[in-house]
Design a protein around this motif. Structure first.
Motif, PDB file in Angstrom:
ATOM      1  N   CYS A 144      -3.313  -3.050   0.204  1.00  0.00           N
ATOM      2  CA  CYS A 144      -2.800  -1.711  -0.071  1.00  0.00           C
ATOM      3  C   CYS A 144      -1.957  -1.755  -1.346  1.00  0.00           C
ATOM      4  CB  CYS A 144      -1.951  -1.198   1.092  1.00  0.00           C
ATOM      5  SG  CYS A 144      -2.782  -1.231   2.695  1.00  0.00           S
ATOM      6  N   ASP A 165      -4.308  10.317  -6.107  1.00  0.00           N
ATOM      7  CA  ASP A 165      -3.297   9.275  -6.264  1.00  0.00           C
ATOM      8  C   ASP A 165      -2.470   9.224  -4.984  1.00  0.00           C
ATOM      9  OD1 ASP A 165      -1.408   7.451  -7.074  1.00  0.00           O
ATOM     10  OD2 ASP A 165      -0.253   8.916  -8.245  1.00  0.00           O
ATOM     11  N   LYS A 206       0.205  -0.917  -4.677  1.00  0.00           N
ATOM     12  CA  LYS A 206       1.129   0.140  -5.077  1.00  0.00           C
ATOM     13  C   LYS A 206       1.009   0.376  -6.571  1.00  0.00           C
ATOM     14  CE  LYS A 206       4.579  -1.051  -1.543  1.00  0.00           C
ATOM     15  NZ  LYS A 206       5.995  -1.461  -1.317  1.00  0.00           N
ATOM     16  N   ASN A 207       1.395   1.550  -7.002  1.00  0.00           N
ATOM     17  CA  ASN A 207       1.520   1.796  -8.439  1.00  0.00           C
ATOM     18  C   ASN A 207       2.736   1.042  -8.974  1.00  0.00           C
ATOM     19  OD1 ASN A 207      -0.724   3.485  -8.603  1.00  0.00           O
ATOM     20  ND2 ASN A 207       0.480   5.280  -7.950  1.00  0.00           N
ATOM     21  N   TYR A 263       3.631   7.599  -5.522  1.00  0.00           N
ATOM     22  CA  TYR A 263       2.308   8.209  -5.491  1.00  0.00           C
ATOM     23  C   TYR A 263       2.491   9.702  -5.743  1.00  0.00           C
ATOM     24  CZ  TYR A 263       1.744   3.923  -2.807  1.00  0.00           C
ATOM     25  OH  TYR A 263       1.786   2.621  -2.389  1.00  0.00           O
ATOM     26  N   THR A 294      -3.789   2.878  -7.663  1.00  0.00           N
ATOM     27  CA  THR A 294      -4.479   3.405  -6.475  1.00  0.00           C
ATOM     28  C   THR A 294      -5.885   3.885  -6.803  1.00  0.00           C
ATOM     29  OG1 THR A 294      -3.469   5.592  -6.876  1.00  0.00           O
ATOM     30  CG2 THR A 294      -2.313   4.088  -5.375  1.00  0.00           C
ATOM     31  N   GLN A 337      -1.632   6.538  -1.371  1.00  0.00           N
ATOM     32  CA  GLN A 337      -1.734   5.147  -0.925  1.00  0.00           C
ATOM     33  C   GLN A 337      -3.148   4.897  -0.398  1.00  0.00           C
ATOM     34  OE1 GLN A 337       0.600   3.798   2.497  1.00  0.00           O
ATOM     35  NE2 GLN A 337       1.031   1.913   1.374  1.00  0.00           N
ATOM     36  N   TYR A 338      -3.732   3.786  -0.833  1.00  0.00           N
ATOM     37  CA  TYR A 338      -5.123   3.487  -0.466  1.00  0.00           C
ATOM     38  C   TYR A 338      -5.200   2.033  -0.015  1.00  0.00           C
ATOM     39  CZ  TYR A 338     -10.225   3.485  -0.676  1.00  0.00           C
ATOM     40  OH  TYR A 338     -11.564   3.418  -0.342  1.00  0.00           O
ATOM     41  N   CYS A 339      -5.750   1.832   1.145  1.00  0.00           N
ATOM     42  CA  CYS A 339      -5.864   0.480   1.685  1.00  0.00           C
ATOM     43  C   CYS A 339      -7.334   0.097   1.865  1.00  0.00           C
ATOM     44  CB  CYS A 339      -5.164   0.388   3.042  1.00  0.00           C
ATOM     45  SG  CYS A 339      -3.367   0.545   2.955  1.00  0.00           S
ATOM     46  N   GLN A 396      -9.626   2.354  -5.420  1.00  0.00           N
ATOM     47  CA  GLN A 396     -10.699   3.160  -4.848  1.00  0.00           C
ATOM     48  C   GLN A 396     -12.031   2.883  -5.536  1.00  0.00           C
ATOM     49  OE1 GLN A 396      -9.495   7.427  -4.031  1.00  0.00           O
ATOM     50  NE2 GLN A 396      -7.546   6.674  -4.878  1.00  0.00           N
TER      51      GLN A 396
END
Length: 777
Positions: free
Chosen positions: A512, A495, A514-515, A520, A537, A497-499, A541
């Motif tokens: 990107c 968990d 956000k929750n 996170y 996030t 940040q995932y872009c 993925q």
């Protein structure tokens, strides 16, 4: 002299006898000629043999539930549905014969004794019309004329037609035809409608005193109307009961006890905007119109070649269960009335000057109001009248009397004075709701609630409205990942940040997400935990790993067929869908990976019982049993420890405000449940999709406009807006064991290559705290 006198008297006597018999003969001959003239159509056209064989009456089309109840009817002027003699109670037949025609079974259409009595006493001791004559008048003669000569001609036609009817039909058929054709007032055409409207039951269930009242109305249903003249109608009912006792159908003791009873009217008006399943019935009307276009009527010569749902007496057999439908409607009303109270509280003028809108300026609000004005029925009507745009606009600012929806009234209505423009804004303050429930193995839709009140909110949010799905879309992303990558609920992802970089998967720019809380945790979490808590996030993925195209392919196969862009952001539920589509799609998970298209109509028959249509199931294998069961297991986590957990646990005793808003809480459902909540941006839409092994139900709640929403997630989340309706509905369903709603486990495939028990992999996670205890009131 004496002989002459005697002979004169004898001549006078013989002359008198001669003229007496001449007059008698002339009378008989005149009577014969009178009937012959009527039969030769000198007094007007008579029905043909074919017409007598098949008398044409306008018959309402009947909508029948899966449990055999009448949900409603389609009709113009005649709300009539025929009932065969076998379904008439004996007490009704006895009351009719005793009151209207005691020698009915002995004559052939004309009661000679009654006719002579009527002539001798000029009708002062009762008329002579038999049941058959009254039927003849109803079918072919019409309303009695006030002109005496016309009345005599009509009477002659009645006699002729009555004798013809007696030759063509049995006594039982004549009784059934008469009771089926009579207009009992208040849209109660025929005995079936009368039984339902005045007593809320089928004819076969009528009590003696109820049958007596309806028979009493046969004399004049306008005068003997229990809603307007209760005392007169009761007196007439008691006269009929007296006739039953007079001819030994009941004892005098029974008569006395029945006559002492009060009128027990259970008025159930039947119209297109009231009653059970109104939104479904309006949807069904469109379904039937489409069916009629594709299925010409095998018409006889001179008849129309298209079916007419208002006149042809069709029977539409539906999948709706009237008991579950009522549970659904009750659940929507119970929750929405309280949720709306909180919404009004948060949108008081001192709290929100732009109510019911949030986050909009004056120009944006004006544009919304102008669009609503131009799409209103008032605007379209005045446009057809040739009014200018200025004239129409001005009319929206003129105060007028109107009846509007009101939660606080017992009738859910109130009379007021306001401008049409103000009424548009007034209706925009109300949150809307939609709900559909389906049996996943058959696709049979069991309940359909398109809104709060069809009379005032005619937009059907089950199938007309499409809104962002939010997190209820995420299971399809997870299904694609589990199917293609062979992941398990125990597989972990971080968990963080995932872009997804620009131009990857057709993405126009870097994405990107956000929750929901903007935070996170930084730790690895299982897919089961991530789905239960809608961790954005992790979903990002997953769609990056399988690609948007794979997800779109799955959702297209489960009935979400509208245009969906193949971009990563769809993972968070940005596409719009309606409740109908979502319920069908979720049914695939509960039905071991097989999609079954929702079905509402199983059979259509004509008035004679000839089958015109039978549905053929539309199915498609989409997922393996293993993947489908894995998804069910994942979504059980939502109810066990995620946002759906309030279905299990007791409420925070200190949170009295919350208890008042969410009526019926706690639900304390302990059986296996799989589900998913969904909340869209700014809390504009709240969703809950809930499943047990043999029932999938979807609920949506939101405003007419996306700018109409709660300020905070406390009330604006799917778990607060939509889930309570599901809980109330299911609790009512389980209270009725006859419905057979499953409280057992989902069927597990015999072979499972995917591990579902994370404890075997030595993976442990802290369960999230119950969000109910942390709500900020």
């Amino acid at each position: 002299m004496a002989k002459a006198v005697k002979k004169k008297k004898q001549n006078s006597f013989f002359k008198f006898i001669k003229w007496f018999w001449i007059l008698i003969g002339f009378g008989i001959l005149s009577g014969i000629l009178f009937f012959l003239a009527a039969s030769w159509e000198w007094f007007g056209e008579l029905p043909t043999f074919e017409t007598l064989e098949n008398p044409q009456t306008n018959l309402a089309t009947e909508v029948i539930s899966a449990d055999g109840k009448t949900l409603g009817k389609y009709y113009l002027d005649d709300n009539r549905t025929d009932v065969p003699y076998e379904e008439l109670p004996q007490n009704l037949v006895d009351a009719l014969v005793a009151s209207e025609d005691i020698r009915f079974y002995d004559h052939s259409g004309i009661d000679a004794r009654g006719t002579l009595r009527a002539f001798a006493y000029l009708g002062k001791r009762g008329g002579a019309s038999t049941i058959t004559q009254q039927l003849a008048r109803q079918l072919f003669v019409g309303v009695r004329s006030r002109n005496k000569f016309e009345t005599i001609k009509q009477k002659a036609k009645e006699w002729v037609i009555a004798t013809q009817l007696e030759r063509n039909y049995t006594k039982e058929e004549i009784i059934a035809m008469y009771l089926n054709i009579y207009d009992f007032g208040n849209n109660a055409d025929g005995i079936k409608s009368a039984s339902k409207i005045y007593f809320g039951k089928e004819p076969k269930d009528l009590k003696i005193e109820e049958s007596a009242m309806l028979v009493g109305m046969l004399q004049n249903s306008s005068y003997f109307n229990p809603l307007r003249r209760e005392e007169q109608t009761k007196n007439k009912r008691n006269i009929v009961l007296g006739q039953l006792a007079r001819y030994d159908y009941i004892s005098e003791k029974q008569r006395d006890s029945l006559q002492a009873l009060k009128m027990d009217i259970n008025f159930n008006p039947e119209n297109h905007r009231e009653g059970l399943a109104t939104y479904f019935r309006m949807y069904l009307q469109g379904f039937m119109n489409d069916w009629i276009k594709e299925n010409p009527k095998p018409a006889l010569e001179g008849e129309r070649d298209t079916w007419n749902i208002y006149l042809d007496g069709l029977k539409i057999y539906t999948t709706i269960d009237s008991r579950m439908q009522k549970n659904a409607e009750d659940a929507v009303i119970a929750h929405m009335s309280n949720l709306q109270a909180e919404f009004f509280n948060q949108n008081k003028p001192e709290r929100n000057k732009t109510a019911p809108f949030l986050d909009l300026d004056k120009n944006q609000i004006d544009n919304i109001m102008k669009r609503a004005m131009k799409t209103s029925a008032r605007w379209r009507s005045m446009k057809r009248m040739g009014k200018s745009e200025k004239e129409i606009t001005d009319s929206f600012n003129e105060k007028t009397e109107m009846t509007v929806f009101d939660w606080n009234s017992d009738t859910k209505e109130k009379d007021t004075i306001m401008t049409p423009l103000d009424s548009i804004r007034y209706y925009k303050t109300f949150l809307r709701a939609a709900m559909m429930s389906m049996e996943p193995q058959t696709g049979h839709v069991k309940a359909w609630v398109g809104g709060l009140n069809y009379k005032h909110f005619q937009y059907d949010n089950v199938i007309q409205g499409a809104r962002q799905a939010g997190s209820t879309f995420k299971p399809f992303v997870y299904a694609a990942a589990i199917d293609q990558l062979r992941l398990s609920p125990c597989s972990t992802l971080p968990d963080t940040q995932y872009c997804i970089e620009a131009e990857k998967h057709g993405n126009p720019e870097a994405w990107c997400p956000k929750n929901s809380d903007g935070k996170y945790s930084g730790r690895d979490m299982t897919l089961k935990y991530a789905l239960a808590n809608s961790v954005n996030t992790v979903t990002a993925q997953l769609i990056d790993k399988v690609g948007p195209k794979s997800v779109v392919s799955i959702v297209k196969n489960v009935g979400l067929t509208r245009e969906i862009p193949e971009v990563p952001s769809i993972a968070l539920g940005t596409p719009d869908f309606n409740v109908y589509e979502m319920v069908g799609a979720y049914g695939t998970f509960a039905n071991q990976g097989v999609y079954v298209k929702p079905v509402m109509v199983t059979r259509i028959e004509d008035k004679n019982g000839t089958v015109l249509y039978e549905y053929v199931p539309e199915t498609k294998d989409v997922l393996s049993k293993e993947v489908a069961y894995t998804m069910v297991d994942l979504m059980r986590g939502v109810v066990q420890s995620g946002s759906g957990g309030r279905l299990r646990h007791s409420y925070n005793k200190n949170a009295t405000v919350y208890k008042e808003v969410i009526t019926g809480y706690p639900y304390e459902l302990t059986n296996p449940i799989a589900g998913k909540t969904g909340t869209t941006q700014n809390q504009s839409d709240g969703w809950f999709m809930g499943m047990v092994p043999n029932l999938v139900t979807g609920v949506w709640v939101g405003g007419e406009d996306r700018a109409t929403h709660f300020k905070s997630i406390t009330y604006g989340q799917g778990a607060s807006m939509a889930l309570p309706i599901w809980g109330l509905y299911m609790k009512a369903n389980y209270a009725n064991e006859e419905l057979g709603v499953s409280d057992g486990n989902f069927e597990k495939p015999t072979k499972m290559g995917i591990e579902l028990d994370c404890s075997k992999l030595n993976q442990e996670e802290d369960k999230p705290e119950d969000d109910l205890d942390d709500l900020d009131f």
